[in-house]
Design a protein around this motif. Structure first.
Motif, short mmCIF file in Angstrom:
data_model
loop_
_atom_site.label_atom_id
_atom_site.label_comp_id
_atom_site.label_asym_id
_atom_site.label_seq_id
_atom_site.Cartn_x
_atom_site.Cartn_y
_atom_site.Cartn_z
N MET A 56 0.86 -1.20 0.00
CA MET A 56 0.00 0.00 0.00
C MET A 56 0.89 1.24 0.00
SD MET A 56 -2.85 1.03 2.81
CE MET A 56 -1.82 2.21 3.66
N SER A 57 0.60 2.16 -0.89
CA SER A 57 1.44 3.36 -0.90
C SER A 57 0.81 4.44 -0.02
CB SER A 57 1.60 3.88 -2.33
OG SER A 57 0.37 4.42 -2.77
N GLU A 58 1.67 5.31 0.49
CA GLU A 58 1.19 6.37 1.36
C GLU A 58 0.40 7.40 0.55
OE1 GLU A 58 4.74 5.29 2.05
OE2 GLU A 58 3.45 3.96 3.24
N PRO A 59 -0.61 8.02 1.16
CA PRO A 59 -1.38 9.03 0.42
C PRO A 59 -0.49 10.23 0.09
CG PRO A 59 -1.93 9.07 2.75
CD PRO A 59 -1.04 7.89 2.55
N ARG A 60 -0.76 10.85 -1.04
CA ARG A 60 0.02 12.05 -1.40
C ARG A 60 -0.66 13.28 -0.82
NH1 ARG A 60 2.02 12.73 -7.36
NH2 ARG A 60 3.01 14.47 -6.28
N ILE A 61 0.18 14.16 -0.29
CA ILE A 61 -0.32 15.42 0.26
C ILE A 61 0.21 16.53 -0.63
CG2 ILE A 61 -0.29 16.95 2.27
CD1 ILE A 61 0.25 14.34 3.94
N HIS A 62 -0.69 17.34 -1.14
CA HIS A 62 -0.31 18.40 -2.07
C HIS A 62 -0.37 19.76 -1.37
CE1 HIS A 62 -0.73 15.47 -5.32
NE2 HIS A 62 -1.80 15.07 -4.67
N GLY A 63 0.53 20.63 -1.77
CA GLY A 63 0.56 21.95 -1.13
C GLY A 63 0.60 23.07 -2.14
N ILE A 64 -0.16 24.13 -1.85
CA ILE A 64 -0.15 25.33 -2.69
C ILE A 64 0.21 26.51 -1.78
CG2 ILE A 64 -1.51 26.79 -4.25
CD1 ILE A 64 -3.58 24.42 -4.23
N VAL A 65 1.15 27.33 -2.22
CA VAL A 65 1.47 28.55 -1.49
C VAL A 65 0.97 29.73 -2.31
CG1 VAL A 65 3.34 29.97 -0.56
CG2 VAL A 65 3.50 27.48 -0.43
N LEU A 66 0.31 30.67 -1.66
CA LEU A 66 -0.14 31.88 -2.34
C LEU A 66 0.53 33.07 -1.67
CD1 LEU A 66 -2.94 29.92 -1.81
CD2 LEU A 66 -3.66 31.44 -3.64
N GLY A 67 1.14 33.94 -2.47
CA GLY A 67 1.86 35.08 -1.88
C GLY A 67 1.49 36.37 -2.58
N GLY A 68 1.64 37.47 -1.86
CA GLY A 68 1.37 38.77 -2.45
C GLY A 68 1.54 39.86 -1.41
N VAL A 69 0.92 40.99 -1.67
CA VAL A 69 1.03 42.14 -0.79
C VAL A 69 -0.36 42.41 -0.21
CG1 VAL A 69 1.61 44.61 -0.73
CG2 VAL A 69 2.86 43.07 -2.24
N GLY A 70 -0.40 42.86 1.05
CA GLY A 70 -1.67 43.15 1.71
C GLY A 70 -2.57 44.02 0.83
N GLY A 71 -3.82 43.61 0.67
CA GLY A 71 -4.74 44.38 -0.15
C GLY A 71 -4.91 43.82 -1.55
N GLN A 72 -4.02 42.87 -1.95
CA GLN A 72 -4.11 42.32 -3.32
C GLN A 72 -5.14 41.21 -3.46
OE1 GLN A 72 0.05 41.29 -4.43
NE2 GLN A 72 -0.31 42.68 -6.13
N GLY A 73 -5.59 40.68 -2.36
CA GLY A 73 -6.60 39.63 -2.45
C GLY A 73 -6.05 38.22 -2.34
N VAL A 74 -4.89 38.07 -1.70
CA VAL A 74 -4.28 36.75 -1.54
C VAL A 74 -5.22 35.81 -0.78
CG1 VAL A 74 -2.40 35.49 -0.40
CG2 VAL A 74 -1.93 37.63 -1.60
N LEU A 75 -5.81 36.34 0.30
CA LEU A 75 -6.63 35.47 1.14
C LEU A 75 -7.92 35.07 0.43
CD1 LEU A 75 -6.08 37.10 4.65
CD2 LEU A 75 -4.77 35.31 3.51
N SER A 76 -8.51 35.98 -0.34
CA SER A 76 -9.75 35.56 -1.02
C SER A 76 -9.45 34.55 -2.13
CB SER A 76 -10.58 36.72 -1.54
OG SER A 76 -9.82 37.82 -1.79
N LEU A 77 -8.29 34.71 -2.78
CA LEU A 77 -7.90 33.72 -3.79
C LEU A 77 -7.72 32.35 -3.13
CD1 LEU A 77 -7.56 34.50 -6.72
CD2 LEU A 77 -5.09 34.51 -6.42
N ALA A 78 -7.10 32.36 -1.96
CA ALA A 78 -6.87 31.09 -1.24
C ALA A 78 -8.21 30.44 -0.89
CB ALA A 78 -6.05 31.35 0.02
N GLN A 79 -9.17 31.27 -0.53
CA GLN A 79 -10.48 30.71 -0.17
C GLN A 79 -11.19 30.10 -1.38
OE1 GLN A 79 -12.81 33.48 2.20
NE2 GLN A 79 -11.03 33.93 3.44
N ILE A 80 -11.01 30.72 -2.53
CA ILE A 80 -11.61 30.15 -3.75
C ILE A 80 -10.97 28.79 -4.05
CG2 ILE A 80 -11.80 30.46 -6.26
CD1 ILE A 80 -12.05 33.49 -5.72
N VAL A 81 -9.65 28.73 -3.93
CA VAL A 81 -8.94 27.47 -4.19
C VAL A 81 -9.42 26.40 -3.21
CG1 VAL A 81 -6.68 26.35 -4.13
CG2 VAL A 81 -6.91 28.61 -5.16
#
Lengths: 553, 199
Positions: free
Chosen positions: B1-26
Motif C-alpha cells: 500500500m502506498s502512502e497518500p500524497r499530500i499536495h501543497g499550494i502557497v499563495l503570496g502577495g502584498v496586503g490588499g491584493q486579495g491573496v486570502l480571497s484567492l486562497a479561499q476560492i482554491v
C-alpha cells in the motif's frame, strides 16, 4: 439539521457556541481571536431571538458581562487573545471560586511566534493558575466539538472552561460539520441558596476555594476520556498536544512507521496524573511536541529527567512556533530537497501606514512641535494599535510600547521622575480599553504630560470594529478631570499641519497635564463605509437638536 | 500500500491584493472536487501593505496540518514578482510557479525589476504572466488575480465546471456582470498554459 460549512478554527468555536444555545457573546478584538466573535456575532444578528453579541470596552468587561449572563442562568461565550486574558485575569481567577450557573466558555487564542503580539505566553499556564479546566483542540472540527464539550463540562462541573487555540489553528480554514442548533433555554437565575457562593467576602471565599480544590478530582475524571496513552512497539515515544498532535498525525500519513511509537495524547487539562507513569513505563525516551511553553514537557521531565526531549533540553528551539519541520528534524525524518532559495537579496516588505492615514499627520505635527521647542530627543510613550507602526524607521516617533494603556501611565511616571515634557500616544479604542483609569491618575498628578489621543473612530488594526469610545472621547477626557482649557481637538490633515504644530507646542509647554485629540476617521473604515449609517443618524439628530448634540462637549 | 500524497499550494502577495480571497476560492474548489483541504493564513496587520501569504494543503485523505514544509509545495501562486521569490524554497524540485509580472513598489530598496525577473526565469517551472497587459486587453482592472488562478488551475485536479461554480458563488452578491468579467479573466489565464500538467 446538521450541516457543513467552511470556517476558521476560531470561527468554529463561535459557531459551536451559537449552536450550543448561548444567550450572549462578548469579546475584545485581538489577533488571532477576532473572527471568533465576529462569526458568532453575524449568526446572532441573522437570528437574534433574544441573543446578544457585544464587543466590550476591554477583556475584563467582556468576561464580567459573560459571568453575568451565566449568573442569569444562560450559556455564554467570551473571546480574547492571550494577552487579553491578562486584562481579564482578575475576573477569570475569581470566577473559579464563584463558579458558574449557565455554561461559560472562554475562547483564548495564543500567538506563539508572536505574529502580531508582544509576547507568546501560554494560556494553559493561566488555566492551571486559576485551577480551571482547559481544552486544547488540534483541528477545526475539534474546535467545534470541544466547544460543545466545554459547555457541557462547564455546567456539570459548575466552573468556567477555557478553549485554547494557537494562531495556526485559529487561522486554519477547513470544512466543518455542525450539529443541530439548541435554542437558548436557560436554567434560571442562580438559586437563592447559592447566593453566598457568589459573594466573595473572605468567609465565603475561603469556603469556595476549598470547594474549588475539592472539584479537582472530578475535573480530572470528566476530562480523562480526552487524554490517552496509545501503546506502540518501539521504546521511543512522543507526547503530543494541540498542533503537535496535528503535525504528528499528518507526518504519520507519509511515514506510517511513526505509529509504532508509543504516544501520550493530551487534549484537556488538568490531566490524570496516573497517565504519565503508564506512558513512561512504555518508553526509554520521549519527544514532546506541544505549542508554546513546555507544559507537558516540564511534567514529564520532573518524573524522568534526562530522557525527555523538547524545548527544555534543546531538541527544539526554546522560543517560537512549533512547525512540522521541527518535528521532522527532531525525529530524524528526511525531506527530499526542494528548489533552491533565491539568491537575490529580498528586502522585508513591512506593514506600513496606509496612504492618507491621519496618524501620520498627527505624528508629523508632534515631531515638528518638539523640534521647534528644542526638544527633538524627547522620548515618547506609545501604545497598541496601527499607530505602533511609528516605532519603525524612519519615523521612530515612539520609544516604548508595552501593553494596552501603558502609554499614559508610563508618561506620567517618567514626568514624575523628571522627564518633562512627557508625551503619551494612545488610540481611541485603547484609550477606552485601559487608558481611562490612567488618565484619571494623570489628571490627579498634575505633572507636565501631553497625552495625544489618536481618534480614528474605530478599532483600526483588527479590522475596523466599532470603538466603544466613538463620539465620546472629549467628554471622557473632561470627566476624568482634565480642565477644558487643556483639551484640544484637532484634525490630522496636511492642510492643518501649521495649526496642529502650534496646538501641540502649546500643550507641550503647559506645565500640567494636557490632552490633544487628533480626530479623523480611519482610511480603511471610511472606504468601507463602516460609520456611514452612524454619521447620518448623528447628523439627523443634530438637525433636530436631540440627544447627540447635547452629548457633545 | 502506498502512502497518500499530500499536495501543497502557497499563495503570496502584498496586503490588499486579495491573496486570502484567492486562497479561499482554491480551498472551496478543492473541497467541491471531493478532496480534503485545509487553508492557513497569517494576518493581523497584513492589510497595511506588508507581505501576505496563505497556504492550502489537500489530499484524498483527511489532513490535520495546515502548514506546508519547505520543499514540499507543488504550486506557488504569486500576485507580485518580488513576493514570489520569497517562497521559491517552499517548492518541490518539480513544483510550478504562476507569477504576476506586475510589481508593487511600496517599500524601500525594491531591487531592479530586471534582476527580479531574471531570478524568476532561472527557476524551473516558472510561468510569468503580464497581468497588466491582460487587464488592459480585458478592460478589467482587477483581472490579474483571476487570470493567475486560471493559469494555476492547469496544475490542480479541479474541473472547469467546479471553478466556474465557485467563482460564480463568490461574486454572486456583486451581480452577473462582475461574475462574467471574473470568469472571462479566469479563462484567459487558463488559455495561457499550453499543456495541462496534472498533479
Amino acid at each position: 439539521m446538521a450541516q457543513g460549512t467552511l470556517a476558521l478554527g476560531v470561527e468554529a468555536v463561535g459557531c459551536a457556541a451559537f449552536d450550543a444555545g448561548i444567550k450572549g457573546a462578548f469579546g475584545y478584538p485581538g489577533t488571532p481571536s477576532t473572527e471568533g466573535f465576529e462569526f458568532v456575532e453575524a449568526m446572532i444578528q441573522a437570528e437574534p431571538e433574544g441573543r446578544v453579541a457585544q464587543w466590550a470596552a476591554n477583556e475584563k468587561v467582556a468576561y464580567d458581562l459573560a459571568l453575568g449572563v451565566s449568573y442569569a442562568g444562560h450559556r455564554t461565550l467570551v473571546t480574547m487573545k492571550h494577552v487579553g486574558l491578562n486584562v481579564a485575569m482578575d475576573a477569570y481567577a475569581n470566577s473559579a471560586l464563584t463558579g458558574v450557573r449557565g455554561g461559560l466558555v472562554l475562547l483564548v487564542a495564543d500567538d506563539p511566534g508572536m505574529h502580531s503580539s508582544q509576547n507568546e505566553q501560554d494560556s494553559r499556564r493561566l488555566a492551571k493558575f486559576a485551577w480551571l479546566p482547559v481544552l486544547e483542540p488540534s483541528t477545526v472540527q475539534e474546535c467545534y466539538d470541544f466547544t460543545w464539550r466545554a459547555f457541557e463540562l462547564s455546567e456539570s462541573l459548575q466552573v468556567p472552561v477555557m478553549v485554547r487555540l494557537v494562531t495556526r489553528l485559529a487561522h486554519c480554514r477547513a470544512h466543518l460539520v455542525r450539529r443541530d442548533v439548541l435554542q437558548p433555554t436557560g436554567l434560571g437565575v442562580a438559586p437563592k441558596e447559592t447566593i453566598q457562593d457568589w459573594v466573595l467576602i473572605p468567609s465565603n471565599a475561603r469556603r469556595r476555594y476549598v470547594d474549588l480544590l475539592a472539584k479537582q478530582p472530578r475535573m480530572v475524571a470528566e476530562l480523562a476520556p480526552m487524554n490517552r496513552v496509545v501503546a506502540g512497539t518501539g521504546r521511543r515515544g512522543v507526547a503530543l498536544a494541540g498542533m503537535g498532535r496535528a503535525y504528528f498525525e499528518q507526518l504519520a500519513l507519509e511515514h506510517p512507521e511513526l505509529l509504532d511509537m508509543p504516544r501520550l495524547e493530551v487534549a484537556a487539562y488538568p490531566m490524570d496524573p496516573g497517565l504519565e507513569p503508564v506512558f513512561l513505563g512504555l518508553v526509554d525516551e520521549v519527544f514532546v511536541f506541544e505549542e508554546d511553553y513546555p507544559v507537558l514537557e516540564e511534567r514529564l521531565t520532573f518524573q524522568r529527567a534526562g530522557t525527555i526531549h523538547g524545548r527544555m533540553d534543546g531538541a527544539l528551539p526554546r522560543t517560537g512556533e512549533l512547525t512540522p519541520r521541527l518535528l521532522k528534524d527532531a525525529l530524524g525524518l528526511r525531506t527530499a530537497d526542494g528548489k533552491a532559495a533565491s539568491t537575490l537579496d529580498l528586502p522585508i516588505r513591512a506593514p506600513r501606514f496606509c496612504d492618507g492615514c491621519g496618524h501620520v499627520d498627527a505624528y508629523e505635527a508632534m515631531q515638528e512641535a518638539l523640534q521647534n521647542l528644542g526638544l527633538p530627543g524627547t522620548r515618547v510613550f506609545g501604545d497598541i494599535g496601527c499607530y505602533t507602526l511609528a516605532a519603525q524607521e524612519p519615523m521612530s516617533a515612539i520609544h516604548a510600547v508595552v501593553e494596552m494603556g501603558a502609554s499614559i501611565s508610563m508618561a506620567v511616571g517618567a514626568a514624575m521622575a523628571g522627564q518633562t515634557p512627557s508625551v503619551a500616544v494612545i488610540g481611541d479604542s485603547t484609550f477606552g480599553h485601559s487608558g481611562l483609569p490612567a488618565l484619571l491618575t494623570a489628571a490627579d498628578s498634575g505633572v507636565n504630560v501631553t497625552i495625544m489621543i489618536l481618534d480614528n473612530r474605530v478599532v483600526g488594526m483588527t479590522g475596523q470594529q466599532p470603538s466603544q469610545a466613538l463620539d465620546q472621547v472629549e467628554r471622557m477626557v473632561l470627566g476624568m478631570g482634565i480642565p477644558a482649557s487643556q483639551v484640544q481637538v484637532l484634525t490630522p490633515l496636511p492642510k492643518q499641519h501649521e495649526a496642529n504644530v502650534k496646538a501641540m507646542e502649546a500643550a507641550l509647554q503647559h506645565p500640567g497635564p494636557s490632552v490633544v485629540v487628533f480626530r479623523r476617521e480611519c482610511i480603511q473604515s471610511l472606504r468601507r463605509g463602516v460609520l456611514k449609517e452612524h454619521d447620518q443618524e448623528l447628523k439627523a439628530c443634530a438637525e433636530q437638536a436631540c440627544c447627540s448634540t447635547e452629548a457633545r462637549p | 500500500m502506498s502512502e497518500p500524497r499530500i499536495h501543497g499550494i502557497v499563495l503570496g502577495g502584498v496586503g490588499g491584493q486579495g491573496v486570502l480571497s484567492l486562497a479561499q476560492i482554491v480551498l472551496e474548489a478543492l473541497r467541491r472536487s471531493g478532496l480534503h483541504a485545509l487553508q492557513s493564513e497569517i494576518h493581523g496587520m497584513s492589510q497595511r501593505g506588508g507581505s501576505v501569504h496563505a497556504q492550502v494543503c489537500f489530499s484524498e485523505v483527511p489532513l490535520s496540518s495546515p502548514i506546508i514544509d519547505e520543499g514540499c509545495a507543488n504550486l506557488l501562486i504569486a500576485l507580485e514578482p518580488l513576493e514570489a521569490l520569497r517562497y521559491v524554497a517552499m517548492l518541490r524540485m518539480d513544483g510550478h510557479l504562476v507569477v504576476s509580472e506586475e510589481p508593487q513598489v511600496n517599500m524601500e530598496g525594491y531591487p531592479p525589476l530586471d534582476d527580479v525577473y531574471a531570478a524568476l526565469k532561472k527557476v524551473r517551472g516558472c510561468h510569468l504572466v503580464d497581468t497588466e497587459d491582460l487587464a488592459r486587453k480585458l478592460k478589467h482592472k482587477q483581472a490579474g488575480g483571476m487570470a493567475l488562478l486560471g493559469m494555476a488551475s492547469k496544475f490542480l485536479p479541479v474541473s472547469d465546471a467546479v471553478w466556474h461554480d465557485v467563482i460564480t458563488d463568490r461574486f454572486a452578491a456583486k451581480g452577473a456582470r462582475v461574475t462574467e468579467k471574473n470568469i472571462e479573466a479566469f479563462n484567459a489565464g487558463r488559455g495561457l498554459v499550453q499543456e495541462a500538467v496534472g498533479v
